[in-house]
Design a protein around this motif. Structure first.
Motif, PDB file in Angstrom:
ATOM      1  N   TRP A   4       0.833  -1.192   0.000  1.00  0.00           N
ATOM      2  CA  TRP A   4       0.000   0.000   0.000  1.00  0.00           C
ATOM      3  C   TRP A   4       0.871   1.246   0.000  1.00  0.00           C
ATOM      4  N   GLU A   5       0.443   2.266  -0.712  1.00  0.00           N
ATOM      5  CA  GLU A   5       1.086   3.571  -0.637  1.00  0.00           C
ATOM      6  C   GLU A   5       0.207   4.424   0.278  1.00  0.00           C
ATOM      7  N   SER A   6       0.832   5.077   1.256  1.00  0.00           N
ATOM      8  CA  SER A   6       0.051   5.914   2.155  1.00  0.00           C
ATOM      9  C   SER A   6       0.451   7.372   1.995  1.00  0.00           C
ATOM     10  N   VAL A   7      -0.519   8.246   2.186  1.00  0.00           N
ATOM     11  CA  VAL A   7      -0.315   9.685   2.110  1.00  0.00           C
ATOM     12  C   VAL A   7      -0.927  10.293   3.362  1.00  0.00           C
ATOM     13  N   THR A   8      -0.166  11.115   4.062  1.00  0.00           N
ATOM     14  CA  THR A   8      -0.687  11.762   5.263  1.00  0.00           C
ATOM     15  C   THR A   8      -0.288  13.234   5.271  1.00  0.00           C
ATOM     16  N   THR A   9      -1.016  14.006   6.062  1.00  0.00           N
ATOM     17  CA  THR A   9      -0.660  15.399   6.297  1.00  0.00           C
ATOM     18  C   THR A   9       0.101  15.467   7.616  1.00  0.00           C
ATOM     19  N   ASP A  10       0.371  16.659   8.071  1.00  0.00           N
ATOM     20  CA  ASP A  10       1.065  16.831   9.348  1.00  0.00           C
ATOM     21  C   ASP A  10       0.308  16.200  10.507  1.00  0.00           C
ATOM     22  N   PHE A  11      -1.011  16.126  10.396  1.00  0.00           N
ATOM     23  CA  PHE A  11      -1.830  15.632  11.495  1.00  0.00           C
ATOM     24  C   PHE A  11      -2.306  14.200  11.288  1.00  0.00           C
ATOM     25  N   GLY A  12      -2.105  13.633  10.112  1.00  0.00           N
ATOM     26  CA  GLY A  12      -2.628  12.320   9.795  1.00  0.00           C
ATOM     27  C   GLY A  12      -1.663  11.199  10.095  1.00  0.00           C
ATOM     28  N   SER A  13      -2.217   9.992  10.149  1.00  0.00           N
ATOM     29  CA  SER A  13      -1.387   8.803  10.321  1.00  0.00           C
ATOM     30  C   SER A  13      -2.079   7.607   9.684  1.00  0.00           C
ATOM     31  N   VAL A  14      -1.280   6.630   9.297  1.00  0.00           N
ATOM     32  CA  VAL A  14      -1.774   5.379   8.742  1.00  0.00           C
ATOM     33  C   VAL A  14      -0.963   4.262   9.383  1.00  0.00           C
ATOM     34  N   ASP A  15      -1.645   3.293   9.981  1.00  0.00           N
ATOM     35  CA  ASP A  15      -0.974   2.166  10.623  1.00  0.00           C
ATOM     36  C   ASP A  15      -1.791   0.903  10.428  1.00  0.00           C
ATOM     37  N   ALA A  16      -1.140  -0.246  10.452  1.00  0.00           N
ATOM     38  CA  ALA A  16      -1.823  -1.537  10.513  1.00  0.00           C
ATOM     39  C   ALA A  16      -1.789  -1.964  11.972  1.00  0.00           C
ATOM     40  N   VAL A  17      -2.967  -2.185  12.550  1.00  0.00           N
ATOM     41  CA  VAL A  17      -3.062  -2.452  13.983  1.00  0.00           C
ATOM     42  C   VAL A  17      -3.983  -3.648  14.247  1.00  0.00           C
ATOM     43  N   PRO A  18      -3.807  -4.328  15.395  1.00  0.00           N
ATOM     44  CA  PRO A  18      -4.687  -5.447  15.731  1.00  0.00           C
ATOM     45  C   PRO A  18      -5.985  -5.015  16.412  1.00  0.00           C
ATOM     46  N   VAL A  19      -5.972  -3.868  17.064  1.00  0.00           N
ATOM     47  CA  VAL A  19      -7.159  -3.340  17.727  1.00  0.00           C
ATOM     48  C   VAL A  19      -6.943  -1.844  17.926  1.00  0.00           C
ATOM     49  N   ALA A  20      -8.021  -1.070  17.835  1.00  0.00           N
ATOM     50  CA  ALA A  20      -7.917   0.378  18.056  1.00  0.00           C
ATOM     51  C   ALA A  20      -9.265   0.917  18.473  1.00  0.00           C
ATOM     52  N   ASP A  21      -9.282   1.665  19.548  1.00  0.00           N
ATOM     53  CA  ASP A  21     -10.499   2.316  20.030  1.00  0.00           C
ATOM     54  C   ASP A  21     -11.670   1.345  20.141  1.00  0.00           C
ATOM     55  N   GLY A  22     -11.387   0.101  20.519  1.00  0.00           N
ATOM     56  CA  GLY A  22     -12.431  -0.900  20.679  1.00  0.00           C
ATOM     57  C   GLY A  22     -12.823  -1.622  19.410  1.00  0.00           C
ATOM     58  N   TYR A  23     -12.265  -1.253  18.264  1.00  0.00           N
ATOM     59  CA  TYR A  23     -12.569  -1.913  16.994  1.00  0.00           C
ATOM     60  C   TYR A  23     -11.619  -3.078  16.774  1.00  0.00           C
ATOM     61  N   MET A  24     -12.145  -4.144  16.197  1.00  0.00           N
ATOM     62  CA  MET A  24     -11.365  -5.341  15.909  1.00  0.00           C
ATOM     63  C   MET A  24     -11.394  -5.601  14.396  1.00  0.00           C
ATOM     64  N   PRO A  25     -10.378  -6.320  13.884  1.00  0.00           N
ATOM     65  CA  PRO A  25     -10.383  -6.670  12.459  1.00  0.00           C
ATOM     66  C   PRO A  25     -11.567  -7.577  12.114  1.00  0.00           C
ATOM     67  N   THR A  26     -12.062  -7.462  10.911  1.00  0.00           N
ATOM     68  CA  THR A  26     -13.142  -8.337  10.454  1.00  0.00           C
ATOM     69  C   THR A  26     -12.610  -9.531   9.674  1.00  0.00           C
ATOM     70  N   ASP A  27     -11.336  -9.494   9.324  1.00  0.00           N
ATOM     71  CA  ASP A  27     -10.729 -10.573   8.545  1.00  0.00           C
ATOM     72  C   ASP A  27      -9.275 -10.701   9.005  1.00  0.00           C
ATOM     73  N   GLY A  28      -8.941 -11.748   9.719  1.00  0.00           N
ATOM     74  CA  GLY A  28      -7.567 -11.926  10.168  1.00  0.00           C
ATOM     75  C   GLY A  28      -7.283 -11.199  11.465  1.00  0.00           C
ATOM     76  N   GLN A  29      -6.020 -10.778  11.637  1.00  0.00           N
ATOM     77  CA  GLN A  29      -5.558 -10.207  12.895  1.00  0.00           C
ATOM     78  C   GLN A  29      -5.316  -8.698  12.860  1.00  0.00           C
ATOM     79  N   TYR A  30      -5.285  -8.084  11.671  1.00  0.00           N
ATOM     80  CA  TYR A  30      -4.943  -6.670  11.548  1.00  0.00           C
ATOM     81  C   TYR A  30      -5.929  -5.934  10.652  1.00  0.00           C
ATOM     82  N   PHE A  31      -5.928  -4.621  10.764  1.00  0.00           N
ATOM     83  CA  PHE A  31      -6.652  -3.756   9.843  1.00  0.00           C
ATOM     84  C   PHE A  31      -5.920  -2.430   9.772  1.00  0.00           C
ATOM     85  N   ALA A  32      -6.288  -1.613   8.807  1.00  0.00           N
ATOM     86  CA  ALA A  32      -5.643  -0.306   8.657  1.00  0.00           C
ATOM     87  C   ALA A  32      -6.423   0.727   9.452  1.00  0.00           C
ATOM     88  N   LYS A  33      -5.701   1.543  10.183  1.00  0.00           N
ATOM     89  CA  LYS A  33      -6.299   2.672  10.899  1.00  0.00           C
ATOM     90  C   LYS A  33      -5.759   3.938  10.253  1.00  0.00           C
TER      91      LYS A  33
END
Length: 133
Positions: A40-69
């Motif tokens: 994947w190519e990611s683009v962010t601004t000074d305030f943005g971020s892109v990460d692959a995480v196993p859980v975030a803010d109570g959300y879980m992946p729907t397929d496998g162990q990770y998802f993009a936040k």
């Protein structure tokens, strides 16, 4: 006939939950299972971020162990080739944590091989979900 396009997800504020599968043979790391953004190519601004995480803010992946936040004016994209009849599926969640008139949004953009946008779908927005959803 096979067509090559760029798939892009652009996000206005916070979107958690991402890609699942595609019939396209060249779709790389669609479920982020390597625990990163390889393919994947990611683009962010000074305030943005892109990460692959196993859980975030109570959300879980729907397929496998990770998802993009993706947060705050960030996007991810990948070049894909597919034929008529191929299907692209993904799951996503929109959590702007904002209020009107600050209409944050998330979109799916599809571009052709020359970079021209051929389709754009607004997945969600503060106007659609309401304040702080």
């Amino acid at each position: 006939m096979k067509k090559t396009v760029t798939l892009g997800l652009a996000l206005g504020f916070i979107v958690v939950g991402m890609a699942k599968t595609s019939l396209a043979a060249d779709f790389i790391n669609g479920s982020f299972e390597i625990g990163g953004l390889s393919g994947w190519e990611s683009v962010t601004t000074d305030f943005g971020s892109v990460d692959a995480v196993p859980v975030a803010d109570g959300y879980m992946p729907t397929d496998g162990q990770y998802f993009a936040k993706l947060t705050s004016d960030s996007s991810i994209m990948q070049n894909l080739s597919w034929s008529s009849g191929d299907v692209l599926k993904f799951s996503w969640n929109f959590n702007a944590n904002d209020y009107m008139p600050f209409d944050d949004y998330s979109i799916l953009s599809i571009k052709n091989s020359t970079g021209s946008e051929i389709d754009r779908v607004t997945l969600s927005s503060v106007a659609k979900t309401g304040d702080y959803n």
